[in-house]
Write a protein that holds these residues in place. Structure first.
Motif, PDB file in Angstrom:
ATOM      1  N   GLU A 172       0.837  -1.197   0.000  1.00 60.39           N
ATOM      2  CA  GLU A 172       0.000   0.000   0.000  1.00 60.39           C
ATOM      3  C   GLU A 172       0.879   1.256   0.000  1.00 60.39           C
ATOM      4  OE1 GLU A 172      -1.902   0.887   3.656  1.00 60.39           O
ATOM      5  OE2 GLU A 172      -3.645   1.792   2.700  1.00 60.39           O
ATOM      6  N   CYS A 229      -4.797  -0.123  -2.205  1.00 62.10           N
ATOM      7  CA  CYS A 229      -5.430   0.840  -1.340  1.00 62.10           C
ATOM      8  C   CYS A 229      -6.360   0.064  -0.414  1.00 62.10           C
ATOM      9  CB  CYS A 229      -6.191   1.882  -2.136  1.00 62.10           C
ATOM     10  SG  CYS A 229      -7.468   1.201  -3.173  1.00 62.10           S
ATOM     11  N   ARG A 230      -6.845   0.717   0.621  1.00 59.98           N
ATOM     12  CA  ARG A 230      -7.577  -0.038   1.626  1.00 59.98           C
ATOM     13  C   ARG A 230      -9.044   0.358   1.715  1.00 59.98           C
ATOM     14  NH1 ARG A 230      -5.245   0.758   7.295  1.00 59.98           N
ATOM     15  NH2 ARG A 230      -3.257   0.526   6.229  1.00 59.98           N
ATOM     16  N   TYR A 279      -7.429  -3.523  -1.831  1.00 62.66           N
ATOM     17  CA  TYR A 279      -7.805  -3.590  -3.243  1.00 62.66           C
ATOM     18  C   TYR A 279      -6.655  -3.036  -4.081  1.00 62.66           C
ATOM     19  CZ  TYR A 279     -12.730  -4.362  -2.077  1.00 62.66           C
ATOM     20  OH  TYR A 279     -13.902  -4.891  -1.619  1.00 62.66           O
ATOM     21  N   PRO A 280      -6.632  -3.383  -5.360  1.00 61.71           N
ATOM     22  CA  PRO A 280      -5.649  -2.717  -6.231  1.00 61.71           C
ATOM     23  C   PRO A 280      -5.888  -1.214  -6.191  1.00 61.71           C
ATOM     24  CG  PRO A 280      -6.678  -4.551  -7.371  1.00 61.71           C
ATOM     25  CD  PRO A 280      -7.418  -4.379  -6.087  1.00 61.71           C
ATOM     26  N   ASN A 281      -4.829  -0.457  -6.256  1.00 58.43           N
ATOM     27  CA  ASN A 281      -4.970   0.985  -6.137  1.00 58.43           C
ATOM     28  C   ASN A 281      -5.499   1.579  -7.432  1.00 58.43           C
ATOM     29  OD1 ASN A 281      -4.817   3.651  -5.603  1.00 58.43           O
ATOM     30  ND2 ASN A 281      -2.694   3.619  -4.907  1.00 58.43           N
TER      31      ASN A 281
END
Lengths: 460, 177
Positions: A435, A441-442, A452-454
């Motif tokens: 991250e 990203c969260r 999750y993918p950013n």
């Protein structure tokens, strides 16, 4: 190659990937002693080897190798280890493998005829250093000079004496001959048995034959008793060799288990067996005192500090040798220092490492040992050892893709820990690291945190 | 257009959108998306103010996510800091949404004036500028008078128009140069 000196006339010794001496375990070679600050000299009418081609004319033959080397004595040979200074040797800076920085040369003990002590301060020469003089079959006379006294104390004398003791013992034992001697003996016994049976049955009959048989038996028993009482540890060693053979057989078995990957029962047995073998393995586990002869830790002079550092470096390399293949194979890429401590000591079985020593040793991993393993402290304070090639970094695109794929539909640390094959704690650290690198990203909810993918950076 | 017709962008159903991201670079991108969403929503629905406690944007029931109170505050202060919003009260409960920043608005108005042939010619009233027939479809249609005045003040400073006092504030006349 800076000089044409005795050191460069010796054959190279094989090293492990992290720069430790590779012992010939098939011939039961065991590490005996290690000492630093050793100078290597040659005494003879001519140089040890013909002048190498391509050497600039300015380079002349030197009878001594003036830099400080590390002397390692095993049951089969002694090895001189010289570490190139990285700063002076820029051409080798690119290699990942540390072996290029370490030059190790060996003298096999079968080449040594005689070993004696020499030197030491006397009335005539108060500054004479402690030496060991080795008379060899092919190199004339070789001299090992112990130089540790420069840093204070009389450690060079004990260095010399201990080295001499180990060398003498190894020479007496002639371990390298054990294997061939054992075979000879067996062959001899076999031939004797067949000839004796043939001989008696050929010429003697009746009572005569029984008497002769009894006599032969008595002789055999006497010989056995003599052997048993002779106190020679050789017999014990041959027994040990048989034992090692058994162990090697099991090793093959374990590998077969792992290869077939059949059912869980077999695997469990394999793991159990592997644990047992690890206990017996790692024959080179030197204790701190054997390695450098340090005294109690409360008193440390400069020289002892240096020796302790040597010991820690050695241990760090051992840890790397032990851990790198395991981490690579399991695909984990990292292990917490606590786990390393348990596993590594489990493998050593004896000569256990103190937590403090392991910590100090592993700290050295980050100081240019370049063994493919490094130590890392997460913001939470957890310390891990990780493979350099699997470390997360902005340029590691493979890891980036892996994490983004992994979290495509959102993953908690617990879920990710399964695919990363890490403990949930370490998995969480890895996800947070990803991250920080902007890969993930969260999504924090009351119950959990999902990664999750950013897409903020990638898609939107 | 009613509020129900508003088409939410894709990121509105991305769960992490509703968690303020701890990593600086990611958070900047996220807040920019929030700004974009708020402006788009208010412009399309012709809403001039955002009442913090009433705004429906904070909550997306379809994915079961909502911004918590501190997150709402972060998004709102970012909006104000960026120049697209202005607090209407000291308690910061309501926010005027600047669809366009005054400078952008000034450019829009002048462009509109030149296209409709008002430059150097006739005079129009302030009312006509935000609610007249000619401004149909312009970015400042239905805009807050206060904001329009700010834009005109900028144009006046640049010497591109003159504002005449009318009988009521809506009847102020504007002549474009």
């Amino acid at each position: 190659m800076e000089d044409w000196s005795p050191f460069y006339c010796l054959p190279r010794a094989e090293l492990t990937p992290s720069g430790l001496l590779q012992l010939d375990t098939t011939d039961h070679e065991v590490l005996l002693l290690r000492r630093s600050g050793v100078e290597f000299r040659h005494e003879g009418p001519t140089p040890m080897a013909p002048r190498p081609r391509g050497l600039p004319p300015s380079e002349r033959w030197k009878n001594t190798t003036p830099f400080e080397m590390v002397l390692t004595i095993t049951t089969h040979r002694f090895v001189l280890l010289y570490k190139h200074d990285r700063d002076n040797d820029e051409s080798q800076g690119t290699g990942r493998n540390n072996n290029s920085d370490i030059d190790a040369r060996l003298v096999h003990l079968s080449n040594v005829r005689k070993v004696e002590a020499s030197g030491g301060p006397s009335l005539m020469s108060p500054n004479s250093s402690y030496k060991i003089v080795l008379t060899t079959k092919t190199y004339d006379t070789l001299v090992l000079v112990f130089r540790n006294s420069i840093m204070g104390g009389n450690s060079s004398r004990s260095d010399r004496d201990q080295s001499l003791r180990e060398l003498t013992k190894a020479l007496e034992r002639k371990r390298w001959e054990v294997a061939s001697r054992l075979e000879q003996k067996k062959a001899l016994e076999a031939s004797r048995f067949s000839s004796s049976t043939l001989g008696t049955s050929g010429h003697k009959v009746g009572l005569d034959r029984i008497l002769a048989k009894n006599k032969a038996r008595h002789q055999e028993n006497a010989k056995l008793a003599e052997e048993a009482l002779s106190g020679d540890s050789e017999h014990l060693l041959t027994e040990a060799a048989e034992l090692l053979k058994v162990i090697q057989k099991y090793t093959v078995l374990v590998q077969k288990f792992e290869g077939s990957n059949s059912n869980s029962d077999d695997e469990e047995a394999a793991i159990k067996l592997k644990g047992l073998l690890s206990d017996m393995g790692m024959t080179s586990a030197l204790s701190q005192s054997k390695m450098a002869g340090t005294g109690p830790k409360r008193y440390r002079s400069g020289a002892e500090e240096q020796r302790l550092n040597d010991y820690h470096e050695l241990t760090a390399r051992q840890v790397a040798d032990f851990l790198v293949p395991r981490l690579r194979k399991s695909g984990k890429g990292m292990m917490s220092l606590t786990d390393v401590y348990c596993l590594f000591n489990r493998a050593r079985g004896t000569n256990l490492l103190s937590p403090e020593d392991l910590r100090d040793s592993c700290a050295l991993l980050n100081e240019g040992l370049n063994v493919g393993l490094s130590q890392r402290t997460f913001p939470s304070g957890i310390v891990v050892l990780q493979l350099d090639e699997l470390a997360l970094s902005a340029t590691n695109y493979e890891a980036r893709r892996r994490f983004i794929d992994l979290c495509a539909d959102g993953k908690t640390a617990l879920e990710a820990s399964h695919s990363l094959q890490l403990s949930p704690l370490l998995a969480a650290e890895q996800l947070e690291e990803a991250e920080r690198l902007g890969w993930l990203c969260r999504d924090a909810t009351l119950s959990t945190v999902r990664f999750y993918p950013n897409k903020f950076v990638i898609t939107f | 257009m009613t509020e129900g017709d508003f088409e939410y962008p894709e990121f509105y159903s991305f769960p992490p959108f509703f968690t303020i991201q701890p990593v600086e670079a990611t958070r900047q991108k996220q807040l920019a998306l929030w700004r974009e969403l708020i402006l788009k929503y208010h412009t399309q629905n012709k809403l001039k103010t955002l009442v913090v406690h009433e705004c429906p944007l904070w909550k997306n029931d379809s994915i079961g996510r909502k911004l918590d109170e501190t997150a709402v505050r972060t998004v709102c202060s970012d909006l104000v800091d960026s120049g697209h919003g202005e607090w209407l009260d000291e308690e910061e409960t309501a926010c005027r949404i600047l669809w366009r920043k005054p400078e952008e608005l000034a450019t829009d108005v002048y462009e509109w004036a030149s296209q409709t042939g008002n430059v150097g010619g006739g005079i129009c009233t302030l009312y006509e500028l935000h609610s007249g027939e000619d401004v149909n479809g312009a970015s400042f249609e239905g805009i807050d008078e206060e904001l329009l005045r700010r834009a005109l003040a900028i144009l006046e400073d640049e010497g591109k128009c003159t504002v005449f006092q009318g009988e009521t504030s809506s009847e102020d006349g504007i002549k474009f140069h």
